[in-house]
Write an enzyme that holds these catalytic residues in place. Sequence first.
Site, PDB file in Angstrom:
ATOM      1  N   GLU A  98      47.242  30.134  95.422  1.00  0.00           N
ATOM      2  CA  GLU A  98      47.649  28.730  95.446  1.00  0.00           C
ATOM      3  C   GLU A  98      48.127  28.336  96.831  1.00  0.00           C
ATOM      4  O   GLU A  98      47.878  27.214  97.303  1.00  0.00           O
ATOM      5  CB  GLU A  98      48.757  28.499  94.407  1.00  0.00           C
ATOM      6  CG  GLU A  98      49.165  27.039  94.233  1.00  0.00           C
ATOM      7  CD  GLU A  98      50.305  26.594  95.150  1.00  0.00           C
ATOM      8  OE1 GLU A  98      50.603  25.387  95.182  1.00  0.00           O
ATOM      9  OE2 GLU A  98      50.884  27.449  95.847  1.00  0.00           O
ATOM     10  N   ASP A 119      50.515  34.363  93.548  1.00  0.00           N
ATOM     11  CA  ASP A 119      50.689  34.713  94.961  1.00  0.00           C
ATOM     12  C   ASP A 119      51.949  34.084  95.549  1.00  0.00           C
ATOM     13  O   ASP A 119      52.465  33.077  95.041  1.00  0.00           O
ATOM     14  CB  ASP A 119      49.475  34.296  95.781  1.00  0.00           C
ATOM     15  CG  ASP A 119      49.248  32.787  95.770  1.00  0.00           C
ATOM     16  OD1 ASP A 119      49.307  32.186  94.676  1.00  0.00           O
ATOM     17  OD2 ASP A 119      49.022  32.205  96.843  1.00  0.00           O
TER      18      ASP A 119
END
Length: 480
Positions: free
Chosen positions: A145, A78
């Site tokens: 994350e 991400d």
Amino acid sequence: MRVLEQLEPGRVFYYFEELCKIPHGSRNTKAISDYCVEFARARGLECHQDAANNVIIVKEATPGYESAEPVILQGHLDMVCEQAPECTLDMEKEGLELAVDGDQVYAKGTTLGGDDGIAVAMTLAVLESGEISHPRLEAVFTVDEEIGMLGAAALDVSPLKGRKLINIDSEVEGIFTVSCAGGVVARCDLPVQWEAAAGTVYTVTVGGLKGGHSGVEIDKGRGMGNELMGRILCALSRRTEIRLVSVGGGTKDNAIVRESSARFLCEDTRTVRETVEELENAFRQELASSDPGVSVFLTACEKWSGKAMTNASTQGIVLFLSLSPSGIQAMSQDIPGLVQSSLNLGILTTEENQVAAAYCVRSSVASQKQMMIDRLGFLAGQIGGTLHLSGDYPAWEYRKDSPLRQVMEDVFTEQYGRAPKVEAIHAGLECGLLSGKMPGLDCVSIGPDLTKIHTAQERMSVSSVQRVWTFLLEVLRRCR
């Protein structure tokens, strides 16, 4: 023609550009996760994808490395999605518009996602190659994350045999990150009793503070708004009678509070004004270097009636704020200059039946993290309060003996002609969660130079990517 076609290393930038075509902000990672799965299947590689969209891809060792210990390459899928006000790109549905400016790669009007797309691109390029020598490789691509390391927390590590992990999520070339703090959000719920009251109500506000990140900037010695408010209320209650109406400051547990306010009843106007003036002068002297703009404002409302805390509740909240541990609690004895343990009262609110105080507790030593939790719980209990924990994640403790780090230091020194900088960070990293799941894990975090990350001006250095790529391949070659 691809935008990054002329850049080297060619296959790394090929995959980076492919990834940038896929929207992959946090919580929008299904498509990029599926891309990695299809990559593995097309090449006959072992692959695991979980419900959270984490992906593990395994490639067996090349000839001559069959007996070597496996190596894990890890990064996250991400990215942070931010864009300039004039940018109309729909980052939920559209890919990035890449561009090259000399040695810099960037995205027009948006974040680039070099954090951490470059890790995924480098790892895919290694997995694809038939020429790179390496032991068994285990690629771990986690999700979300950027919003709390949610993918790493959910990851099933049972397919992983390796205990050497190279994380490619650092932002400065030449720095090896080798430790991070563990953390937890500790919320103290402090019950209060109310009763009807009338009189002069004052509002005191301490502000003008710089604030900052409660991990990486806790060592700057900056004033903490809620802590300073505790000192103000303590001084007032020591000199005259006050009754609290409300107290509060901060909106994020992991941020140093820039402003905190309290409302209280008091009939001793002179003492209130003198005390506030005295504390403002003290704060200005104490924080002259770190927070030169600190100020304390006092306003009064002459005619007021409503509910105020009882005297006992007021004294309980003042006691809690006065005695609450805050800031740096211990420095590392292994890594000079590293904050080992700290806590920060990031959110203080007055609610219907309680005052709630939320702390971000951090330590790279598990026993000291527990010590701070115990102190908060004991202190809250003294006034009838309760402690609630959430978002707990383990520390990545520094290893004095790290075979992986030694290999990487040797390769770096040969390639660059100087030793790398070995650092720890007083904040959370995925390596902490992974080392908590995999006892004995030997980790080092590296990465190429990224600047202005998480903003629409984010850039990545092409030459830095080239050097880190060369370094990574040599490290893999020596892991035998």
